[in-house]
Write a protein that holds these residues in place. Structure first.
Motif, PDB file in Angstrom:
ATOM      1  N   SER A 134      38.137  44.405  93.205  1.00  0.00           N
ATOM      2  CA  SER A 134      38.981  44.205  94.378  1.00  0.00           C
ATOM      3  C   SER A 134      38.726  45.291  95.418  1.00  0.00           C
ATOM      4  CB  SER A 134      40.452  44.197  93.967  1.00  0.00           C
ATOM      5  OG  SER A 134      41.271  44.029  95.095  1.00  0.00           O
ATOM      6  N   MET A 135      38.575  46.509  94.962  1.00  0.00           N
ATOM      7  CA  MET A 135      38.301  47.621  95.878  1.00  0.00           C
ATOM      8  C   MET A 135      36.928  47.461  96.534  1.00  0.00           C
ATOM      9  SD  MET A 135      39.839  50.819  93.767  1.00  0.00           S
ATOM     10  CE  MET A 135      41.582  51.168  93.762  1.00  0.00           C
ATOM     11  N   ILE A 136      35.940  47.014  95.767  1.00  0.00           N
ATOM     12  CA  ILE A 136      34.603  46.739  96.326  1.00  0.00           C
ATOM     13  C   ILE A 136      34.718  45.661  97.399  1.00  0.00           C
ATOM     14  CG2 ILE A 136      32.371  45.625  95.811  1.00  0.00           C
ATOM     15  CD1 ILE A 136      32.250  48.436  94.843  1.00  0.00           C
ATOM     16  N   ALA A 137      35.446  44.588  97.077  1.00  0.00           N
ATOM     17  CA  ALA A 137      35.596  43.469  98.019  1.00  0.00           C
ATOM     18  C   ALA A 137      36.302  43.905  99.296  1.00  0.00           C
ATOM     19  CB  ALA A 137      36.376  42.328  97.357  1.00  0.00           C
ATOM     20  N   ARG A 141      33.463  52.216  98.671  1.00  0.00           N
ATOM     21  CA  ARG A 141      32.241  52.566  97.959  1.00  0.00           C
ATOM     22  C   ARG A 141      32.604  53.012  96.539  1.00  0.00           C
ATOM     23  NH1 ARG A 141      31.859  55.911 102.409  1.00  0.00           N
ATOM     24  NH2 ARG A 141      31.931  57.668 100.950  1.00  0.00           N
ATOM     25  N   GLU A 142      31.614  53.030  95.666  1.00  0.00           N
ATOM     26  CA  GLU A 142      31.851  53.403  94.272  1.00  0.00           C
ATOM     27  C   GLU A 142      32.461  54.799  94.158  1.00  0.00           C
ATOM     28  OE1 GLU A 142      28.060  52.808  92.413  1.00  0.00           O
ATOM     29  OE2 GLU A 142      28.371  50.635  92.252  1.00  0.00           O
ATOM     30  N   ASP A 143      31.990  55.763  94.970  1.00  0.00           N
ATOM     31  CA  ASP A 143      32.536  57.123  94.895  1.00  0.00           C
ATOM     32  C   ASP A 143      33.990  57.163  95.372  1.00  0.00           C
ATOM     33  OD1 ASP A 143      31.473  56.609  97.518  1.00  0.00           O
ATOM     34  OD2 ASP A 143      31.523  58.753  97.952  1.00  0.00           O
ATOM     35  N   GLU A 144      34.332  56.340  96.362  1.00  0.00           N
ATOM     36  CA  GLU A 144      35.714  56.273  96.846  1.00  0.00           C
ATOM     37  C   GLU A 144      36.632  55.655  95.781  1.00  0.00           C
ATOM     38  OE1 GLU A 144      35.207  55.696 101.647  1.00  0.00           O
ATOM     39  OE2 GLU A 144      34.721  53.983 100.351  1.00  0.00           O
ATOM     40  N   ILE A 145      36.116  54.639  95.108  1.00  0.00           N
ATOM     41  CA  ILE A 145      36.884  53.986  94.042  1.00  0.00           C
ATOM     42  C   ILE A 145      37.138  54.979  92.908  1.00  0.00           C
ATOM     43  CG2 ILE A 145      36.839  52.176  92.278  1.00  0.00           C
ATOM     44  CD1 ILE A 145      35.136  50.530  94.324  1.00  0.00           C
ATOM     45  N   ALA A 146      36.084  55.704  92.527  1.00  0.00           N
ATOM     46  CA  ALA A 146      36.215  56.687  91.452  1.00  0.00           C
ATOM     47  C   ALA A 146      37.280  57.727  91.798  1.00  0.00           C
ATOM     48  CB  ALA A 146      34.870  57.367  91.195  1.00  0.00           C
ATOM     49  N   GLU A 147      37.248  58.213  93.018  1.00  0.00           N
ATOM     50  CA  GLU A 147      38.235  59.212  93.439  1.00  0.00           C
ATOM     51  C   GLU A 147      39.648  58.627  93.450  1.00  0.00           C
ATOM     52  OE1 GLU A 147      39.298  61.917  97.330  1.00  0.00           O
ATOM     53  OE2 GLU A 147      37.208  61.362  96.998  1.00  0.00           O
ATOM     54  N   THR A 148      39.786  57.409  93.975  1.00  0.00           N
ATOM     55  CA  THR A 148      41.098  56.758  94.034  1.00  0.00           C
ATOM     56  C   THR A 148      41.682  56.543  92.650  1.00  0.00           C
ATOM     57  OG1 THR A 148      40.501  55.631  96.085  1.00  0.00           O
ATOM     58  CG2 THR A 148      42.321  54.681  94.822  1.00  0.00           C
ATOM     59  N   LEU A 149      40.848  56.113  91.700  1.00  0.00           N
ATOM     60  CA  LEU A 149      41.326  55.803  90.355  1.00  0.00           C
ATOM     61  C   LEU A 149      41.323  57.001  89.408  1.00  0.00           C
ATOM     62  CD1 LEU A 149      39.584  52.337  89.788  1.00  0.00           C
ATOM     63  CD2 LEU A 149      41.940  52.797  90.520  1.00  0.00           C
ATOM     64  N   LEU A 184      40.898  35.614  91.597  1.00  0.00           N
ATOM     65  CA  LEU A 184      41.141  36.836  90.820  1.00  0.00           C
ATOM     66  C   LEU A 184      41.365  38.052  91.709  1.00  0.00           C
ATOM     67  CD1 LEU A 184      38.440  36.403  88.038  1.00  0.00           C
ATOM     68  CD2 LEU A 184      40.872  35.913  87.892  1.00  0.00           C
ATOM     69  N   ILE A 185      40.780  38.020  92.893  1.00  0.00           N
ATOM     70  CA  ILE A 185      40.953  39.123  93.844  1.00  0.00           C
ATOM     71  C   ILE A 185      41.188  38.541  95.231  1.00  0.00           C
ATOM     72  CG2 ILE A 185      39.525  40.762  92.548  1.00  0.00           C
ATOM     73  CD1 ILE A 185      37.261  40.185  94.577  1.00  0.00           C
ATOM     74  N   GLN A 186      41.710  39.379  96.110  1.00  0.00           N
ATOM     75  CA  GLN A 186      41.911  39.001  97.508  1.00  0.00           C
ATOM     76  C   GLN A 186      41.418  40.133  98.382  1.00  0.00           C
ATOM     77  OE1 GLN A 186      46.081  38.206  97.946  1.00  0.00           O
ATOM     78  NE2 GLN A 186      45.919  36.170  97.074  1.00  0.00           N
ATOM     79  N   THR A 187      40.992  39.815  99.579  1.00  0.00           N
ATOM     80  CA  THR A 187      40.610  40.842 100.530  1.00  0.00           C
ATOM     81  C   THR A 187      41.764  41.068 101.502  1.00  0.00           C
ATOM     82  OG1 THR A 187      39.547  39.199 101.945  1.00  0.00           O
ATOM     83  CG2 THR A 187      38.146  40.362 100.369  1.00  0.00           C
ATOM     84  N   SER A 188      41.865  42.290 101.966  1.00  0.00           N
ATOM     85  CA  SER A 188      42.955  42.645 102.893  1.00  0.00           C
ATOM     86  C   SER A 188      42.666  42.148 104.294  1.00  0.00           C
ATOM     87  CB  SER A 188      43.160  44.133 102.972  1.00  0.00           C
ATOM     88  OG  SER A 188      43.209  44.726 101.722  1.00  0.00           O
TER      89      SER A 188
END
Length: 188
Positions: A134-137, A141-149, A184-188
């Motif tokens: 969902s975050m990718i969609a 970016r992968e590094d931003e997702i890692a930091e967020t989670l 399964l996912i939605q975009t903002s």
């Protein structure tokens, strides 16, 4: 006007969720935690036959239905089924007239068809994989997702890899398309 479908809802949330109601309503519903007080949801969880929203027997103590009408969801009908896996529900809304009986009578079949499709064809990925996807969609970016989670970039990559493997997707872009199509996912 729109519909909501969810399958196997438990306290941990549904296994599958798809909603086409206005985004403004979805945000209002979540922000105000209307699911705790929604007379339609509460009656649906307690019963198993189609009912019009106007016929809900549960008092609307928090003004959920008035708020829904302000977003164009004036008339609706809901059907639910309960199983050992949780509660499944389909709810349709209109802004122009009450749902007709023949339309309401189709709701059990619609819900059973969605449940069958989900069991047989929908991509089945974990909640953690869905969260990353969902975050990718939504452009992270992968590094931003890692930091967020609060996880490593490698953990993000592993979740995406496993989701691609599970769904038979060659690329993350293909995986995003499949997950969007499956609701399964939605975009903002």
């Amino acid at each position: 006007m729109g519909y909501t479908v969810f399958l196997d809802y438990t306290l941990g949330g549904p296994k599958f969720f798809c909603c086409t109601y206005p985004q403004s309503w979805q945000e209002d519903y979540d922000t105000n935690r209307f699911y705790h007080f929604d007379p339609v949801f509460l009656q649906a969880v307690a019963g198993s036959k189609p009912f019009r929203w106007s016929q809900s027997r549960i008092p609307d103590l928090r003004g959920v239905m008035e708020a829904a009408r302000s977003h164009g969801l004036k008339f609706g009908c809901t059907f639910s089924m309960t199983s050992a896996k949780g509660v499944s529900l389909v709810s349709i809304a209109r802004d122009d007239r009450e749902v007709k009986r023949d339309e309401a009578d189709q709701l059990p079949t619609i819900l059973k068809d969605v449940a069958k499709w989900y069991k047989e064809e929908a991509p089945h990925i974990t909640a953690r994989q869905t969260e990353v996807l969902s975050m990718i969609a939504n452009g992270l970016r992968e590094d931003e997702i890692a930091e967020t989670l609060g996880i490593s970039v490698q953990a993000v990559k592993n979740r995406l890899h496993q989701a691609r493997k599970t769904t038979g997707s060659k690329t993350t872009a293909e995986l995003v398309v499949k997950a969007l199509a499956a609701g399964l996912i939605q975009t903002s």
